[in-house]
Design a protein around this motif. Structure first.
Motif, PDB file in Angstrom:
ATOM      1  N   LYS A 210       0.793  -1.238   0.000  1.00  0.00           N
ATOM      2  CA  LYS A 210       0.000   0.000   0.000  1.00  0.00           C
ATOM      3  C   LYS A 210       0.824   1.286   0.000  1.00  0.00           C
ATOM      4  CE  LYS A 210      -3.514   2.500   2.652  1.00  0.00           C
ATOM      5  NZ  LYS A 210      -4.313   2.531   3.910  1.00  0.00           N
ATOM      6  N   PRO A 211       1.826   1.455   0.895  1.00  0.00           N
ATOM      7  CA  PRO A 211       2.579   2.719   0.904  1.00  0.00           C
ATOM      8  C   PRO A 211       3.251   3.031  -0.430  1.00  0.00           C
ATOM      9  CG  PRO A 211       3.071   1.417   2.852  1.00  0.00           C
ATOM     10  CD  PRO A 211       2.301   0.527   1.924  1.00  0.00           C
ATOM     11  N   TYR A 212       3.691   1.997  -1.124  1.00  0.00           N
ATOM     12  CA  TYR A 212       4.391   2.190  -2.386  1.00  0.00           C
ATOM     13  C   TYR A 212       3.417   2.471  -3.536  1.00  0.00           C
ATOM     14  CZ  TYR A 212       7.833   0.049   0.632  1.00  0.00           C
ATOM     15  OH  TYR A 212       8.653  -0.234   1.702  1.00  0.00           O
ATOM     16  N   LEU A 213       2.192   2.011  -3.379  1.00  0.00           N
ATOM     17  CA  LEU A 213       1.160   2.362  -4.351  1.00  0.00           C
ATOM     18  C   LEU A 213       0.817   3.839  -4.196  1.00  0.00           C
ATOM     19  CD1 LEU A 213      -1.316  -0.669  -4.014  1.00  0.00           C
ATOM     20  CD2 LEU A 213       0.518  -0.366  -5.685  1.00  0.00           C
ATOM     21  N   GLU A 214       0.705   4.277  -2.960  1.00  0.00           N
ATOM     22  CA  GLU A 214       0.339   5.664  -2.674  1.00  0.00           C
ATOM     23  C   GLU A 214       1.440   6.635  -3.094  1.00  0.00           C
ATOM     24  OE1 GLU A 214      -2.524   4.791   1.217  1.00  0.00           O
ATOM     25  OE2 GLU A 214      -0.426   5.376   1.498  1.00  0.00           O
ATOM     26  N   SER A 215       2.697   6.203  -3.002  1.00  0.00           N
ATOM     27  CA  SER A 215       3.816   7.074  -3.375  1.00  0.00           C
ATOM     28  C   SER A 215       4.158   6.996  -4.859  1.00  0.00           C
ATOM     29  CB  SER A 215       5.058   6.712  -2.552  1.00  0.00           C
ATOM     30  OG  SER A 215       5.498   5.396  -2.864  1.00  0.00           O
ATOM     31  N   GLY A 216       3.510   6.076  -5.566  1.00  0.00           N
ATOM     32  CA  GLY A 216       3.776   5.933  -6.996  1.00  0.00           C
ATOM     33  C   GLY A 216       4.995   5.092  -7.319  1.00  0.00           C
ATOM     34  N   LYS A 217       5.572   4.450  -6.293  1.00  0.00           N
ATOM     35  CA  LYS A 217       6.760   3.625  -6.528  1.00  0.00           C
ATOM     36  C   LYS A 217       6.406   2.258  -7.115  1.00  0.00           C
ATOM     37  CE  LYS A 217       9.587   5.831  -2.962  1.00  0.00           C
ATOM     38  NZ  LYS A 217      10.350   5.645  -1.699  1.00  0.00           N
ATOM     39  N   ARG A 219       2.863  -0.052  -9.016  1.00  0.00           N
ATOM     40  CA  ARG A 219       1.538   0.042  -9.632  1.00  0.00           C
ATOM     41  C   ARG A 219       0.813  -1.296  -9.463  1.00  0.00           C
ATOM     42  NH1 ARG A 219       2.786   0.207 -14.928  1.00  0.00           N
ATOM     43  NH2 ARG A 219       3.436   2.376 -14.705  1.00  0.00           N
ATOM     44  N   ALA A 220      -0.408  -1.267  -8.945  1.00  0.00           N
ATOM     45  CA  ALA A 220      -1.196  -2.487  -8.737  1.00  0.00           C
ATOM     46  C   ALA A 220      -1.994  -2.804  -9.991  1.00  0.00           C
ATOM     47  CB  ALA A 220      -2.134  -2.318  -7.553  1.00  0.00           C
ATOM     48  N   LEU A 221      -2.002  -4.086 -10.368  1.00  0.00           N
ATOM     49  CA  LEU A 221      -2.735  -4.505 -11.564  1.00  0.00           C
ATOM     50  C   LEU A 221      -3.924  -5.401 -11.251  1.00  0.00           C
ATOM     51  CD1 LEU A 221       0.180  -5.316 -14.066  1.00  0.00           C
ATOM     52  CD2 LEU A 221      -0.969  -3.122 -13.622  1.00  0.00           C
ATOM     53  N   ALA A 222      -3.871  -6.134 -10.139  1.00  0.00           N
ATOM     54  CA  ALA A 222      -4.979  -7.038  -9.799  1.00  0.00           C
ATOM     55  C   ALA A 222      -4.868  -7.486  -8.353  1.00  0.00           C
ATOM     56  CB  ALA A 222      -4.983  -8.258 -10.720  1.00  0.00           C
ATOM     57  N   VAL A 223      -5.997  -7.946  -7.792  1.00  0.00           N
ATOM     58  CA  VAL A 223      -6.015  -8.484  -6.431  1.00  0.00           C
ATOM     59  C   VAL A 223      -6.649  -9.870  -6.456  1.00  0.00           C
ATOM     60  CG1 VAL A 223      -6.164  -6.189  -5.408  1.00  0.00           C
ATOM     61  CG2 VAL A 223      -8.269  -7.470  -5.843  1.00  0.00           C
ATOM     62  N   THR A 224      -6.245 -10.709  -5.504  1.00  0.00           N
ATOM     63  CA  THR A 224      -6.835 -12.039  -5.407  1.00  0.00           C
ATOM     64  C   THR A 224      -8.181 -11.958  -4.688  1.00  0.00           C
ATOM     65  OG1 THR A 224      -5.758 -12.502  -3.295  1.00  0.00           O
ATOM     66  CG2 THR A 224      -4.549 -13.109  -5.284  1.00  0.00           C
ATOM     67  N   GLY A 225      -8.885 -13.090  -4.656  1.00  0.00           N
ATOM     68  CA  GLY A 225     -10.163 -13.138  -3.952  1.00  0.00           C
ATOM     69  C   GLY A 225     -11.349 -12.832  -4.842  1.00  0.00           C
ATOM     70  N   ASP A 226     -12.514 -12.730  -4.212  1.00  0.00           N
ATOM     71  CA  ASP A 226     -13.772 -12.552  -4.953  1.00  0.00           C
ATOM     72  C   ASP A 226     -14.241 -11.101  -5.040  1.00  0.00           C
ATOM     73  OD1 ASP A 226     -14.037 -15.345  -5.344  1.00  0.00           O
ATOM     74  OD2 ASP A 226     -14.816 -15.558  -3.314  1.00  0.00           O
ATOM     75  N   LYS A 227     -13.563 -10.208  -4.327  1.00  0.00           N
ATOM     76  CA  LYS A 227     -14.010  -8.818  -4.339  1.00  0.00           C
ATOM     77  C   LYS A 227     -12.811  -7.869  -4.354  1.00  0.00           C
ATOM     78  CE  LYS A 227     -14.363  -8.805   0.707  1.00  0.00           C
ATOM     79  NZ  LYS A 227     -15.262  -8.609   1.872  1.00  0.00           N
ATOM     80  N   ILE A 229     -10.558  -4.563  -3.204  1.00  0.00           N
ATOM     81  CA  ILE A 229     -10.203  -3.974  -1.918  1.00  0.00           C
ATOM     82  C   ILE A 229     -10.679  -2.524  -1.920  1.00  0.00           C
ATOM     83  CG2 ILE A 229      -8.298  -3.318  -0.411  1.00  0.00           C
ATOM     84  CD1 ILE A 229      -6.741  -5.705  -1.525  1.00  0.00           C
ATOM     85  N   GLY A 230     -11.447  -2.177  -0.898  1.00  0.00           N
ATOM     86  CA  GLY A 230     -12.119  -0.880  -0.874  1.00  0.00           C
ATOM     87  C   GLY A 230     -11.238   0.320  -1.124  1.00  0.00           C
ATOM     88  N   THR A 231     -10.056   0.351  -0.537  1.00  0.00           N
ATOM     89  CA  THR A 231      -9.194   1.520  -0.665  1.00  0.00           C
ATOM     90  C   THR A 231      -8.444   1.592  -1.996  1.00  0.00           C
ATOM     91  OG1 THR A 231      -7.545   0.270   0.578  1.00  0.00           O
ATOM     92  CG2 THR A 231      -8.865   1.865   1.802  1.00  0.00           C
ATOM     93  N   ILE A 232      -8.488   0.522  -2.766  1.00  0.00           N
ATOM     94  CA  ILE A 232      -7.945   0.559  -4.139  1.00  0.00           C
ATOM     95  C   ILE A 232      -9.003  -0.053  -5.071  1.00  0.00           C
ATOM     96  CG2 ILE A 232      -5.478   0.622  -3.622  1.00  0.00           C
ATOM     97  CD1 ILE A 232      -5.411  -2.424  -3.930  1.00  0.00           C
ATOM     98  N   ALA A 233     -10.193   0.502  -4.977  1.00  0.00           N
ATOM     99  CA  ALA A 233     -11.356  -0.054  -5.692  1.00  0.00           C
ATOM    100  C   ALA A 233     -11.217  -0.021  -7.206  1.00  0.00           C
ATOM    101  CB  ALA A 233     -12.619   0.691  -5.271  1.00  0.00           C
ATOM    102  N   ASP A 234     -10.267   0.762  -7.713  1.00  0.00           N
ATOM    103  CA  ASP A 234     -10.073   0.823  -9.159  1.00  0.00           C
ATOM    104  C   ASP A 234      -9.258  -0.362  -9.673  1.00  0.00           C
ATOM    105  OD1 ASP A 234      -7.894   1.865  -7.707  1.00  0.00           O
ATOM    106  OD2 ASP A 234      -7.108   2.853  -9.487  1.00  0.00           O
ATOM    107  N   VAL A 235      -8.699  -1.154  -8.744  1.00  0.00           N
ATOM    108  CA  VAL A 235      -7.906  -2.324  -9.145  1.00  0.00           C
ATOM    109  C   VAL A 235      -8.812  -3.553  -9.163  1.00  0.00           C
ATOM    110  CG1 VAL A 235      -5.915  -3.774  -8.599  1.00  0.00           C
ATOM    111  CG2 VAL A 235      -5.850  -1.314  -8.101  1.00  0.00           C
ATOM    112  N   PRO A 236      -8.932  -4.228 -10.310  1.00  0.00           N
ATOM    113  CA  PRO A 236      -9.844  -5.378 -10.418  1.00  0.00           C
ATOM    114  C   PRO A 236      -9.308  -6.642  -9.770  1.00  0.00           C
ATOM    115  CG  PRO A 236      -8.612  -5.138 -12.446  1.00  0.00           C
ATOM    116  CD  PRO A 236      -8.223  -3.962 -11.579  1.00  0.00           C
ATOM    117  N   THR A 237     -10.202  -7.593  -9.539  1.00  0.00           N
ATOM    118  CA  THR A 237      -9.757  -8.924  -9.123  1.00  0.00           C
ATOM    119  C   THR A 237      -9.167  -9.606 -10.350  1.00  0.00           C
ATOM    120  OG1 THR A 237     -11.841 -10.001  -9.683  1.00  0.00           O
ATOM    121  CG2 THR A 237     -11.653  -9.058  -7.460  1.00  0.00           C
TER     122      THR A 237
END
Length: 325
Positions: A210-217, A219-227, A229-237
């Motif tokens: 998370k801290p490195y996503l916020e600082s731009g160091k 970039r998140a492309l996807a998350v595991t699981g069925d839903k 994550i609220g604080t990075i809602a623009d990142v798909p599963t």
């Protein structure tokens, strides 16, 4: 013969009574909580919060001891061989007590026999992140980019057989990407090299990334699981990103175990206090920051989930091609 049988029965009774007596006076000194990974990762932060809260309830300090190395094998082996007196336990991911048995041809301990399962403390989603230099804004774009750069792309993990390794290997093998795996002793050093560009992609816990996503160091492309994550809602599963295989949907557990022969009354007390600690405001706050959810299960539920997860893990390991002889 009858005399021998009577003597053996008496010995067993005395041993049982001694065990009960010891359990009644336990704990009489500080308890060691082994963490089989380096300090700094999300599991380490949550483990320390659990140690603090359990110590308050047990009336003795719970001292955290990091014993990292070899995909959790160093710490797990230490705990498996420790005296089963209730003064040593391990807070860990599922890697050393579940996954490693399918990855390594030989282990210095038996994951199924050498540990008493106490409680599943928390569960959480993982995040696939890339270095900003990677010319990809989605998983599909990353796959295409890696295919165009076969043999030049590295991905990191916090150990051989870890979820990060297995998912990375499956992604590489199933999409013909030919990525190279770099294993680290823990999540923290893995992320440092990802930030530095030594590896181009890694899968890690949300709190650590998370801290490195916020600082731009990163970039998140996807998350595991069925839903999402609220604080990075623009990142798909992964499924929403077009990767629907079950191998891309696992969530991680943080669990508490002890040496297998630990007295039952002591295990029952540890279970009780672990469940209580997992549901405290302090631990839940740590879990929320980490993007994790409190579980605080009973040992019976833990054993049930452990058994049901075995065939799934074995299948994922085989599909990934991960194997250490």
């Amino acid at each position: 013969m009858r005399t021998i049988k009577v003597a053996l029965a008496a010995f067993s009774l005395m041993a049982g009574l001694c065990s009960i007596a010891a359990a009644q006076t336990w704990p009489g000194k500080p308890i060691t909580m082994v963490l089989p990974f380096p300090a700094g990762g999300s599991a380490d932060v949550v483990g320390r919060a659990m140690a603090d809260e359990m110590g308050k309830r047990l009336g003795q300090p719970v001292v955290v001891e990091n014993r990292a190395g070899a995909s959790g094998i160093v710490g797990a082996s230490y705990v498996a061989k420790a005296p089963a007196d209730g003064y040593t336990m391990m807070f860990t991911t599922t890697l050393p007590i579940m996954t490693n048995q399918f990855v390594y041809a030989k282990l210095p301990y038996d994951p199924r026999k050498d540990f008493a399962l106490i409680s599943q403390v928390a569960t959480g989603q993982l995040v696939l992140a890339v270095h900003p230099s990677v010319q990809a804004k989605s998983v599909k774009e990353f796959v295409a980019w890696a295919q165009q750069n076969k043999g030049k792309v590295n991905y990191g993990s916090w150990g051989v057989g870890s979820a990060a390794h297995l998912m990375g290997a499956f992604l590489s093998n199933s999409r013909g990407m030919d990525m190279s795996h770099i294993a680290y002793k823990g999540e923290a050093p893995m992320l440092q090299d990802l930030i530095g560009g030594q590896v181009q992609m890694a899968i890690g816990s949300y709190m650590s990334i998370k801290p490195y996503l916020e600082s731009g160091k990163l970039r998140a492309l996807a998350v595991t699981g069925d839903k999402r994550i609220g604080t990075i809602a623009d990142v798909p599963t992964f499924e929403q990103a077009g990767l629907s295989e079950p191998e891309f949907r696992p969530v991680g557990w943080l669990v508490l175990v002890a040496p297998a022969a630990t007295p039952a009354p002591v295990l029952a007390r540890l279970e009780k206090e672990a469940i209580a600690a997992a549901n405290t405001t302090a631990v839940k706050a740590r879990l929320q920051v980490a993007g994790l959810e409190a579980m605080g299960t009973t040992s019976a539920r833990f054993r049930e989930d452990y058994q049901s997860a075995m065939p799934v893990l074995e299948r994922v390991v085989k599909a990934s091609g991960a194997r250490v002889e």
